[in-house]
Scaffold this motif. Structure first.
Motif, PDB file in Angstrom:
ATOM      1  N   THR A  74      34.846  36.173  42.417  1.00 38.81           N
ATOM      2  CA  THR A  74      35.712  37.199  41.836  1.00 38.81           C
ATOM      3  C   THR A  74      35.876  38.317  42.856  1.00 38.81           C
ATOM      4  O   THR A  74      34.966  38.607  43.645  1.00 38.81           O
ATOM      5  CB  THR A  74      35.146  37.780  40.534  1.00 38.81           C
ATOM      6  OG1 THR A  74      33.806  38.203  40.786  1.00 38.81           O
ATOM      7  CG2 THR A  74      35.141  36.758  39.417  1.00 38.81           C
ATOM      8  N   GLY A  75      37.060  38.900  42.825  1.00 38.97           N
ATOM      9  CA  GLY A  75      37.383  39.928  43.802  1.00 38.97           C
ATOM     10  C   GLY A  75      37.875  41.187  43.143  1.00 38.97           C
ATOM     11  O   GLY A  75      37.784  41.338  41.923  1.00 38.97           O
ATOM     12  N   PRO A  76      38.432  42.076  43.954  1.00 39.50           N
ATOM     13  CA  PRO A  76      38.932  43.353  43.425  1.00 39.50           C
ATOM     14  C   PRO A  76      40.017  43.119  42.358  1.00 39.50           C
ATOM     15  O   PRO A  76      40.776  42.147  42.458  1.00 39.50           O
ATOM     16  CB  PRO A  76      39.539  44.028  44.651  1.00 39.50           C
ATOM     17  CG  PRO A  76      38.933  43.322  45.836  1.00 39.50           C
ATOM     18  CD  PRO A  76      38.624  41.934  45.388  1.00 39.50           C
ATOM     19  N   ASP A  77      40.084  43.975  41.379  1.00 36.65           N
ATOM     20  CA  ASP A  77      41.115  43.943  40.327  1.00 36.65           C
ATOM     21  C   ASP A  77      41.143  42.619  39.564  1.00 36.65           C
ATOM     22  O   ASP A  77      42.209  42.131  39.196  1.00 36.65           O
ATOM     23  CB  ASP A  77      42.512  44.224  40.905  1.00 36.65           C
ATOM     24  CG  ASP A  77      42.567  45.564  41.619  1.00 36.65           C
ATOM     25  OD1 ASP A  77      41.955  46.513  41.097  1.00 36.65           O
ATOM     26  OD2 ASP A  77      43.197  45.650  42.691  1.00 36.65           O
ATOM     27  N   GLY A  78      39.978  42.020  39.372  1.00 34.57           N
ATOM     28  CA  GLY A  78      39.915  40.796  38.573  1.00 34.57           C
ATOM     29  C   GLY A  78      40.461  39.557  39.254  1.00 34.57           C
ATOM     30  O   GLY A  78      40.660  38.528  38.611  1.00 34.57           O
ATOM     31  N   ALA A  79      40.734  39.641  40.565  1.00 34.95           N
ATOM     32  CA  ALA A  79      41.217  38.458  41.286  1.00 34.95           C
ATOM     33  C   ALA A  79      40.128  37.379  41.280  1.00 34.95           C
ATOM     34  O   ALA A  79      38.934  37.695  41.235  1.00 34.95           O
ATOM     35  CB  ALA A  79      41.570  38.831  42.719  1.00 34.95           C
ATOM     36  N   ALA A  80      40.552  36.130  41.282  1.00 36.48           N
ATOM     37  CA  ALA A  80      39.573  35.049  41.233  1.00 36.48           C
ATOM     38  C   ALA A  80      40.012  33.879  42.090  1.00 36.48           C
ATOM     39  O   ALA A  80      41.203  33.683  42.327  1.00 36.48           O
ATOM     40  CB  ALA A  80      39.392  34.590  39.791  1.00 36.48           C
ATOM     41  N   MET A  81      39.053  33.125  42.590  1.00 36.71           N
ATOM     42  CA  MET A  81      39.384  31.852  43.222  1.00 36.71           C
ATOM     43  C   MET A  81      38.238  30.886  42.967  1.00 36.71           C
ATOM     44  O   MET A  81      37.093  31.290  42.734  1.00 36.71           O
ATOM     45  CB  MET A  81      39.684  32.020  44.707  1.00 36.71           C
ATOM     46  CG  MET A  81      38.659  32.746  45.532  1.00 36.71           C
ATOM     47  SD  MET A  81      39.294  32.981  47.241  1.00 36.71           S
ATOM     48  CE  MET A  81      37.823  33.614  48.034  1.00 36.71           C
ATOM     49  N   SER A  82      38.555  29.609  42.977  1.00 36.56           N
ATOM     50  CA  SER A  82      37.487  28.650  42.746  1.00 36.56           C
ATOM     51  C   SER A  82      37.805  27.312  43.383  1.00 36.56           C
ATOM     52  O   SER A  82      38.961  26.986  43.632  1.00 36.56           O
ATOM     53  CB  SER A  82      37.245  28.457  41.248  1.00 36.56           C
ATOM     54  OG  SER A  82      38.257  27.666  40.687  1.00 36.56           O
ATOM     55  N   MET A  83      36.751  26.588  43.675  1.00 41.05           N
ATOM     56  CA  MET A  83      36.912  25.218  44.145  1.00 41.05           C
ATOM     57  C   MET A  83      35.814  24.355  43.550  1.00 41.05           C
ATOM     58  O   MET A  83      34.770  24.849  43.119  1.00 41.05           O
ATOM     59  CB  MET A  83      36.902  25.173  45.666  1.00 41.05           C
ATOM     60  CG  MET A  83      35.614  25.559  46.340  1.00 41.05           C
ATOM     61  SD  MET A  83      35.873  25.615  48.155  1.00 41.05           S
ATOM     62  CE  MET A  83      35.029  24.132  48.624  1.00 41.05           C
TER      63      MET A  83
END
Lengths: 114, 162
Positions: free
Chosen positions: B68-77
């Motif tokens: 999870t990143g700033p401002d609720g940003a997300a990434m996943s693998m």
């Protein structure tokens, strides 16, 4: 990050023929006709690639109505390179953190050595 | 002193990352396979945090990593392990669910750790379904491909900026 223009830059760069055209233009300007022979593509195909490159701002075309020589535009490429460099730094940052973690694990394993 | 990170494209469909670490192979393997250790260094870009690290590192086992990143940003693998040979080799399919590459893009990732005594040489080989998939993944900046597949591009860039 200037995403919209970078998207156009990367979309343009994602094609191997277009990268090859840029590599050729990095050596000096060329007309469409001059680009046709080394790439063994039809003139319309080359023109299509040139249009994508021009739209992405990666090349400029001369005003001479007949020949319209193509020149490489260094600025967006520099911007793209900067962007890639940012990500290379992220990779390096990850591995630097791994270095520190490994030092810590080593010290924990062999307290007498460190 | 920092060891150099080397990135090459030996074939049209591959990206290879190599780097040496000043630690024995078992420790590097631990740091690259135990969730509590992975979370400490695979943190993502600045300002991000690895929030999920599920690992079932055995043949047929799955993994899922999410950030999870700033401002609720997300990434996943996520993906599946094809080969796990501690502490030297692991092969897995990696799929970008969202946020860090073309969604649904897959790559075959091979991790090799060469035992050099007090140091370890890491090689990560990423194999894509096609040259286009590789270039696309690298261009979109997903985690492993980041900075990676573009030595040919680097040549162009250097030539362009002379």
């Amino acid at each position: 990050m200037m995403t919209a223009s970078l998207d156009a830059t990367f979309a343009a760069l994602a094609d191997p023929t277009r990268r090859a055209i840029l590599a050729r233009l990095a050596q000096g300007e060329a007309t469409v006709t001059e680009l046709v022979s080394p790439f063994q593509l039809s003139q319309p195909a080359i023109s299509k690639h040139l249009k994508v490159l021009e739209k992405a701002g990666l090349i400029t075309r001369g005003k001479d109505a007949q020949k319209r020589p193509c020149r490489i535009a260094a600025e967006p490429l520099a911007e793209a390179n900067e962007w890639l460099e940012d990500y290379r730094k992220i990779w390096e940052a990850h591995f630097d953190r791994l270095d520190s973690l490994l030092d810590e694990l080593k010290a924990r394993k062999n307290p007498e050595k460190s | 002193m920092r060891n150099a990170l080397k990135v090459t494209t030996p074939t049209d469909r591959e990206i290879v990352v190599t780097r040496r670490f000043n630690a024995p192979r078992e420790l590097v393997w631990d740091a690259m396979s135990r969730p509590e250790l992975l979370k400490r260094w695979v943190t993502g870009p600045p300002g991000w945090e690895m929030t999920v690290c599920e690992e079932d590192a055995r043949v047929g086992g799955t993994f899922r990593w999410a950030w999870t990143g700033p401002d609720g940003a997300a990434m996943s693998m996520s993906g599946v392990y094809h080969e796990v040979t501690p502490p030297e080799r692991c092969v897995r399919i990696e799929r970008f669910d969202f946020g860090c590459g073309p969604a649904g893009a897959e790559q075959l990732a091979t991790l090799d750790l060469a035992d050099m005594g007090e140091t370890t040489e890491l090689t990560i080989t990423l194999l894509y379904s096609s040259k286009e998939a590789r270039d696309g993944a690298a261009a979109s900046g997903m985690e492993h491909g980041m900075a990676a597949g573009y030595d040919r591009l680097d040549e162009i860039l250097q030539a362009a900026m002379v």
